[in-house]
Design a protein around this motif. Structure first.
Motif, PDB file in Angstrom:
ATOM      1  N   ILE A 115      -0.001  -3.133 -11.011  1.00 33.81           N
ATOM      2  CA  ILE A 115       0.123  -1.822 -10.385  1.00 33.81           C
ATOM      3  C   ILE A 115      -1.040  -0.946 -10.819  1.00 33.81           C
ATOM      4  CG2 ILE A 115       1.644  -0.936 -12.228  1.00 33.81           C
ATOM      5  CD1 ILE A 115       3.037   0.722  -9.958  1.00 33.81           C
ATOM      6  N   GLU A 116      -1.584  -0.200  -9.846  1.00 37.12           N
ATOM      7  CA  GLU A 116      -2.634   0.778 -10.139  1.00 37.12           C
ATOM      8  C   GLU A 116      -1.966   2.090 -10.532  1.00 37.12           C
ATOM      9  OE1 GLU A 116      -4.994   1.052  -6.610  1.00 37.12           O
ATOM     10  OE2 GLU A 116      -5.383  -1.109  -6.542  1.00 37.12           O
ATOM     11  N   HIS A 175       0.846  -1.193   0.000  1.00 31.44           N
ATOM     12  CA  HIS A 175       0.000   0.000   0.000  1.00 31.44           C
ATOM     13  C   HIS A 175       0.883   1.244   0.000  1.00 31.44           C
ATOM     14  CE1 HIS A 175      -3.853   2.036   0.570  1.00 31.44           C
ATOM     15  NE2 HIS A 175      -3.217   2.878   1.372  1.00 31.44           N
ATOM     16  N   ILE A 176       0.750   2.034  -1.060  1.00 35.58           N
ATOM     17  CA  ILE A 176       1.467   3.310  -1.184  1.00 35.58           C
ATOM     18  C   ILE A 176       0.410   4.405  -1.014  1.00 35.58           C
ATOM     19  CG2 ILE A 176       2.987   4.723  -2.592  1.00 35.58           C
ATOM     20  CD1 ILE A 176       4.130   1.956  -1.893  1.00 35.58           C
ATOM     21  N   PRO A 177       0.364   5.082   0.128  1.00 37.27           N
ATOM     22  CA  PRO A 177      -0.797   5.906   0.465  1.00 37.27           C
ATOM     23  C   PRO A 177      -0.808   7.313  -0.125  1.00 37.27           C
ATOM     24  CG  PRO A 177       0.745   5.939   2.280  1.00 37.27           C
ATOM     25  CD  PRO A 177       1.326   5.003   1.256  1.00 37.27           C
ATOM     26  N   PHE A 178       0.251   7.731  -0.798  1.00 34.73           N
ATOM     27  CA  PHE A 178       0.383   9.138  -1.160  1.00 34.73           C
ATOM     28  C   PHE A 178      -0.312   9.487  -2.479  1.00 34.73           C
ATOM     29  CE2 PHE A 178       4.116   7.834   1.298  1.00 34.73           C
ATOM     30  CZ  PHE A 178       3.951   8.665   2.395  1.00 34.73           C
ATOM     31  N   CYS A 179      -0.854  10.703  -2.525  1.00 34.88           N
ATOM     32  CA  CYS A 179      -1.457  11.282  -3.730  1.00 34.88           C
ATOM     33  C   CYS A 179      -1.055  12.753  -3.834  1.00 34.88           C
ATOM     34  CB  CYS A 179      -2.984  11.204  -3.690  1.00 34.88           C
ATOM     35  SG  CYS A 179      -3.673   9.541  -3.708  1.00 34.88           S
ATOM     36  N   GLY A 201      -4.211   5.177  -2.424  1.00 34.52           N
ATOM     37  CA  GLY A 201      -3.236   6.101  -2.903  1.00 34.52           C
ATOM     38  C   GLY A 201      -2.894   5.961  -4.384  1.00 34.52           C
ATOM     39  N   THR A 202      -1.718   6.473  -4.691  1.00 39.61           N
ATOM     40  CA  THR A 202      -1.213   6.470  -6.061  1.00 39.61           C
ATOM     41  C   THR A 202       0.183   5.859  -6.046  1.00 39.61           C
ATOM     42  OG1 THR A 202      -2.447   8.508  -6.517  1.00 39.61           O
ATOM     43  CG2 THR A 202      -0.767   7.857  -8.110  1.00 39.61           C
ATOM     44  N   PRO A 203       0.317   4.563  -6.381  1.00 37.55           N
ATOM     45  CA  PRO A 203       1.644   3.940  -6.368  1.00 37.55           C
ATOM     46  C   PRO A 203       2.672   4.674  -7.223  1.00 37.55           C
ATOM     47  CG  PRO A 203      -0.046   2.264  -6.498  1.00 37.55           C
ATOM     48  CD  PRO A 203      -0.749   3.587  -6.650  1.00 37.55           C
ATOM     49  N   THR A 204       2.211   5.280  -8.323  1.00 37.34           N
ATOM     50  CA  THR A 204       3.155   5.991  -9.184  1.00 37.34           C
ATOM     51  C   THR A 204       3.485   7.381  -8.652  1.00 37.34           C
ATOM     52  OG1 THR A 204       1.227   6.468 -10.596  1.00 37.34           O
ATOM     53  CG2 THR A 204       2.722   4.723 -11.322  1.00 37.34           C
ATOM     54  N   TYR A 205       3.084   7.671  -7.427  1.00 30.96           N
ATOM     55  CA  TYR A 205       3.595   8.844  -6.714  1.00 30.96           C
ATOM     56  C   TYR A 205       5.101   8.678  -6.502  1.00 30.96           C
ATOM     57  CZ  TYR A 205       3.835  12.413  -2.976  1.00 30.96           C
ATOM     58  OH  TYR A 205       4.128  13.516  -2.205  1.00 30.96           O
TER      59      TYR A 205
END
Length: 488
Positions: free
Chosen positions: A175-176, A86-90, A142-146
């Motif tokens: 990956i989302e 889980h990558i929580p950042f946007c 979030g946005t994994p590609t952040y």
């Protein structure tokens, strides 16, 4: 996320195969009865797990999780692993969003988070030594590609140092992606980093709808990412849509569907927008007067099913569609489909190891969820403890009902003799109260109950959550209330 299906203790694992009619039924779509949907629509779980996550409690902690992993080692015959990160950042907030996220422009926050995430990965890998082959990987948020390219390179290298990954042609590594955050070059880099499936958040192509939910995303950006994914050799491209958003009309939905069909993704998810501003603060920015009425939302759902069916997509279930040759459609025809926290999956026989804030794992006969805030996450890892906040250990009844609900959600039917072989029950005796409650659904034409099969009809498929709720013993003890979204 990914959940496992448990056999009863002391019983052989018996495959619950698909009824011969399944392939024909699944390929032909679904019977939409708007009057029935309007009458029976209610709040209910999505059954990405059973028991559902709101049944987890803090009596289950870090040491319970260690015990569950130790149990795998004791039993031997380890299954492959599924990893969720889980990558929580946007960068920005989408008003409809109900995910656990952190909206920030401060990139240093991601660097700190990654340092701790890598520590958690190493701790988990040490527990799974000798049984750490990975067949499935999913990055969500979030946005994994952040994350920057260099950060993703470093994270993927760290994962590969700690776990053994199945070859690219075997594993499913997804990956989302927010198309607004990636260039064509970035898509090629993601493929080089080991991802072979990509999921794009689109929601709606109409500019006015996009402005109403604070997600302005030109069609050209989305098409460029799809084209790049195909050129880079991704095995599957998925698109997520939402119906019921503010400013949506039948005309805007029709235009969006035409553009999606023209883009020809391998999979399409069409989610019903669940407006629950009492639970999710960003949704309070949505003007409720702009939202379509319930009758229009049901008509939108019907339009989606008819348009995508006409374009050759198979209705998988719930809100998912796939091309007939896609792995999901093939798995459904073969009785191998599985449902997890990301939706539908082809990898059922795995234990899920989850990393990051709020991430949910499923190991052995347990579910566990990490803490939800960065401070708690960092504090526990600083104490050399995995950041497990709560969870649940499944009993035989839980495992039985989970297996039954999984089959209903994925295949729309259950083989009664196979279930009786896998668990120490007589179906009609054990589920006598539930079968009594199903009688009204039989009269409505939603299900048929025979001596060997419990089958959801074509008319009942859109109400599959209602059918599964009959077998949810936790709902009987507590009203479904406002915590769940509408079943349709």
């Amino acid at each position: 996320m990914h959940a496992t299906v448990l056999p009863a203790v002391g019983k052989p694992v018996v495959p619950i195969l698909a009824h011969p009619a399944t392939q024909t039924a699944a390929a032909s779509g679904v019977d939409v009865d708007l009057d029935l949907l309007k009458r029976l629509g209610r709040n209910g779980p999505r059954y990405t797990s059973y028991p559902t996550a709101d049944r987890f409690d803090d009596k289950f902690g870090y040491r319970d999780y260690l015990h569950a992993v130790a149990g795998l080692l004791t039993r031997g015959g380890a299954r492959p692993l599924s990893l969720y990160l889980h990558i929580p950042f946007c960068d920005t907030v989408c008003y409809y969003c109900a995910c656990n996220k952190i909206v920030t422009k401060k990139r240093e926050k991601a660097a700190t988070y990654l340092a701790y995430l890598k520590r958690e990965i190493a701790m988990q890998a040490a527990l799974f030594g000798g049984m750490n082959e990975v067949e499935q990987l999913h990055f969500g948020g979030g946005t994994p590609t952040y994350l920057l390219d260099a950060q993703m390179d470093d994270l993927m290298a760290h994962l590969r140092r700690n776990f053994r990954f199945a070859p690219d042609e075997v594993g499913e590594y997804a990956i989302e992606v927010d198309p607004r955050t990636v260039s064509s070059e970035r898509v090629h880099t993601l493929r080089r980093q080991g991802f072979n499936r990509i999921s794009l958040g689109v929601q709606d192509f109409d500019p006015e709808v996009q402005r109403a939910v604070n997600r302005v995303q030109p069609e050209s950006e989305t098409r460029a990412v799809i084209d790049a994914a195909r050129a880079a050799g991704f095995r599957s491209v998925s698109i997520d849509l939402i119906y019921g958003l503010p400013k949506q009309t039948m005309d805007t939905m029709r235009q969006t569907l035409d553009k999606v069909v023209a883009a020809s993704p391998d999979r399409i998810a069409v989610y019903h927008y669940a407006h629950m501003p009492h639970l999710f603060k960003p949704q309070r920015r949505i003007v409720e007067a702009d939202m379509p009425p319930s009758d229009t939302k049901l008509a939108m759902l019907q339009l989606c099913i008819e348009r995508l069916g006409a374009a050759g997509y198979v209705y998988i279930g719930m809100d998912h569609f796939a091309k007939p040759d896609d792995d999901l459609a093939v798995a459904q025809r073969q009785g191998r489909l599985h449902r997890n926290f990301q939706g539908y999956s082809t990898h059922a026989e795995t234990d899920l190891v989850a990393f990051g804030v709020s991430a949910i794992g499923a190991v052995g006969a347990t579910y566990s969820q990490n803490v939800k805030t960065l401070d708690e996450y960092y504090d526990l890892l600083d104490q050399n403890e995995l950041p497990v906040a709560r969870g649940i250990r499944l009993g035989m009844d839980d495992a039985l009902r989970r297996s039954l609900i999984q089959k209903l959600m994925c295949q729309f039917e259950v083989s009664i003799p196979a279930l009786e072989q896998a668990f120490p029950i007589v179906f009609r005796d054990y589920f006598a109260p539930e079968l009594a409650r199903l009688r009204q659904m039989e009269e409505d034409g939603l299900v048929t109950v025979g001596p060997e099969w419990l089958t959801v009809t074509m008319k009942g498929r859109l109400l599959i959550r209602n059918v599964c709720m009959v077998f949810d013993r936790y709902l009987a003890a507590r009203s479904e209330g406002p915590r769940y979204s509408q079943t349709v």
